[in-house]
Write a protein that holds these residues in place. Structure first.
Motif, short mmCIF file in Angstrom:
data_model
loop_
_atom_site.label_atom_id
_atom_site.label_comp_id
_atom_site.label_asym_id
_atom_site.label_seq_id
_atom_site.Cartn_x
_atom_site.Cartn_y
_atom_site.Cartn_z
N GLN A 209 7.21 2.23 15.05
CA GLN A 209 8.21 2.67 16.02
C GLN A 209 9.23 3.62 15.37
OE1 GLN A 209 11.70 1.55 16.45
NE2 GLN A 209 11.86 2.75 18.31
N LYS A 210 9.64 3.27 14.15
CA LYS A 210 10.59 4.15 13.43
C LYS A 210 9.93 5.48 13.07
CE LYS A 210 13.74 0.93 11.09
NZ LYS A 210 12.98 -0.32 10.94
N ARG A 211 8.72 5.40 12.54
CA ARG A 211 8.05 6.62 12.07
C ARG A 211 7.70 7.57 13.20
NH1 ARG A 211 3.39 5.83 7.61
NH2 ARG A 211 3.81 3.64 7.28
N LEU A 212 7.18 6.99 14.30
CA LEU A 212 6.67 7.82 15.39
C LEU A 212 7.69 8.00 16.52
CD1 LEU A 212 3.09 6.24 15.57
CD2 LEU A 212 3.83 8.22 14.24
N ARG A 213 8.83 7.29 16.42
CA ARG A 213 9.92 7.37 17.42
C ARG A 213 9.45 7.10 18.83
NH1 ARG A 213 12.55 12.60 14.82
NH2 ARG A 213 13.66 11.65 13.10
N MET A 214 8.55 6.11 18.96
CA MET A 214 8.07 5.73 20.28
C MET A 214 9.00 4.71 20.90
SD MET A 214 4.14 4.75 19.58
CE MET A 214 4.72 3.56 18.38
N ALA A 215 8.97 4.62 22.21
CA ALA A 215 9.56 3.47 22.88
C ALA A 215 8.49 2.38 22.93
CB ALA A 215 9.99 3.84 24.30
N ILE A 216 8.92 1.12 22.87
CA ILE A 216 7.97 0.00 22.97
C ILE A 216 8.50 -1.01 23.97
CG2 ILE A 216 6.84 -1.91 21.76
CD1 ILE A 216 6.95 -0.36 19.19
N VAL A 217 7.64 -1.47 24.87
CA VAL A 217 7.92 -2.67 25.67
C VAL A 217 7.06 -3.76 25.09
CG1 VAL A 217 7.70 -3.77 27.94
CG2 VAL A 217 8.46 -1.40 27.79
N VAL A 218 7.69 -4.79 24.53
CA VAL A 218 6.92 -5.88 23.95
C VAL A 218 7.06 -7.12 24.84
CG1 VAL A 218 8.77 -6.51 22.32
CG2 VAL A 218 6.44 -7.25 21.86
N ILE A 219 5.91 -7.60 25.34
CA ILE A 219 5.88 -8.75 26.23
C ILE A 219 5.63 -9.97 25.36
CG2 ILE A 219 4.66 -9.79 28.18
CD1 ILE A 219 3.68 -6.87 28.84
N THR A 220 6.50 -10.97 25.42
CA THR A 220 6.35 -12.07 24.48
C THR A 220 7.04 -13.34 24.97
OG1 THR A 220 6.68 -12.68 22.15
CG2 THR A 220 8.45 -11.42 23.17
N HIS A 221 6.64 -14.48 24.41
CA HIS A 221 7.43 -15.69 24.59
C HIS A 221 7.93 -16.17 23.23
CE1 HIS A 221 3.23 -17.26 24.12
NE2 HIS A 221 3.85 -18.03 23.25
#
Length: 234
Positions: A209-221
């Motif tokens: 995420q830092k290297r590629l500067r993407m946004a991430i939606v992480v679905i988790t519990h």
């Protein structure tokens, strides 16, 4: 000219989304009037217990539903200003795997068991980036190295069943990056893995995420994943 993908622009804007699922036997509404947004380069964790509708909320607008399940959706899901709910299948295919990458909970579900790993990933780069076979194969080797798989050229020749669960998830992540997405949707990316491998995958996603500067939606519990990665929690 101002870059439309600067950190203040919402890349994904979900407003009043409701999803009803229909099968031959029943109908259920797992998502009722949900709104949230994700800016460029941001990590949003969507947290909830199993069966609460987190996955459906993110997958249904991309047309990713199990066989035999139809969906009825209202509200809007805008990606870079375009409403995905009114987009046709062709446009969704273009967005999915290209501008939006998806990491699945079970990496085997994303991989074809009877095809070599390199070819499966290369096809995504060919389709979404217009690369030649040779260019795409070079890119696959770079991606496999980026996600921490040793000896990428040998890995490209392997089949999914020849890899451990953690390695398969790394391949799944490489696959999700093959179209150079601006947004990555990671659906419970560590659930199927043992604890030490889970920590490695979270570190890998943070690093990417830092290297590629993407946004991430992480679905988790898993609150360990949340505290490790998220700027924002819903």
């Amino acid at each position: 000219m101002k870059d439309m993908h600067d950190m203040n622009t919402s890349l994904l804007e979900v407003a009043n989304l409701s999803v009803t699922l229909h099968t031959a036997k029943t109908s259920v509404q797992p998502v009722d009037n949900v709104s949230y947004s994700v800016k460029a380069g941001e990590v949003l964790a969507i947290v909830g217990e199993s069966g609460s509708g987190k996955t459906i909320m993110n997958m249904a607008p991309l047309g990713l539903l199990p066989a035999g399940v139809d969906s009825e959706m209202s509200g809007s899901v805008r990606f870079e200003g375009q409403d995905l709910l009114s987009a046709g299948n062709g446009k969704l295919r273009q967005v999915r795997g290209g501008e939006i990458g998806v990491i699945f909970q079970d990496p085997l579900s994303a991989l074809n068991p009877v095809r070599r790993i390199g070819r499966q990933i290369a096809e995504i780069s060919e389709r979404h980036l217009g690369l030649t076979t040779k260019q795409a194969e070079k890119k696959v080797a770079e991606l496999l190295a980026l996600v921490g798989l040793p000896d990428p050229l040998s890995r490209m020749q392997q089949f999914p069943h020849e890899l451990s669960g953690g390695m398969r998830q790394r391949v799944g992540i490489a696959m999700s990056l093959a179209g150079e997405p601006k947004l990555l949707i990671a659906d419970e990316p560590t659930t199927a893995l043992d604890v030490t491998v889970q920590a490695q995958i979270v570190e890998l996603l943070k690093d990417l995420q830092k290297r590629l500067r993407m946004a991430i939606v992480v679905i988790t519990h898993d609150f360990g994943v949340v505290s490790g990665m998220a700027n924002k929690v819903a």
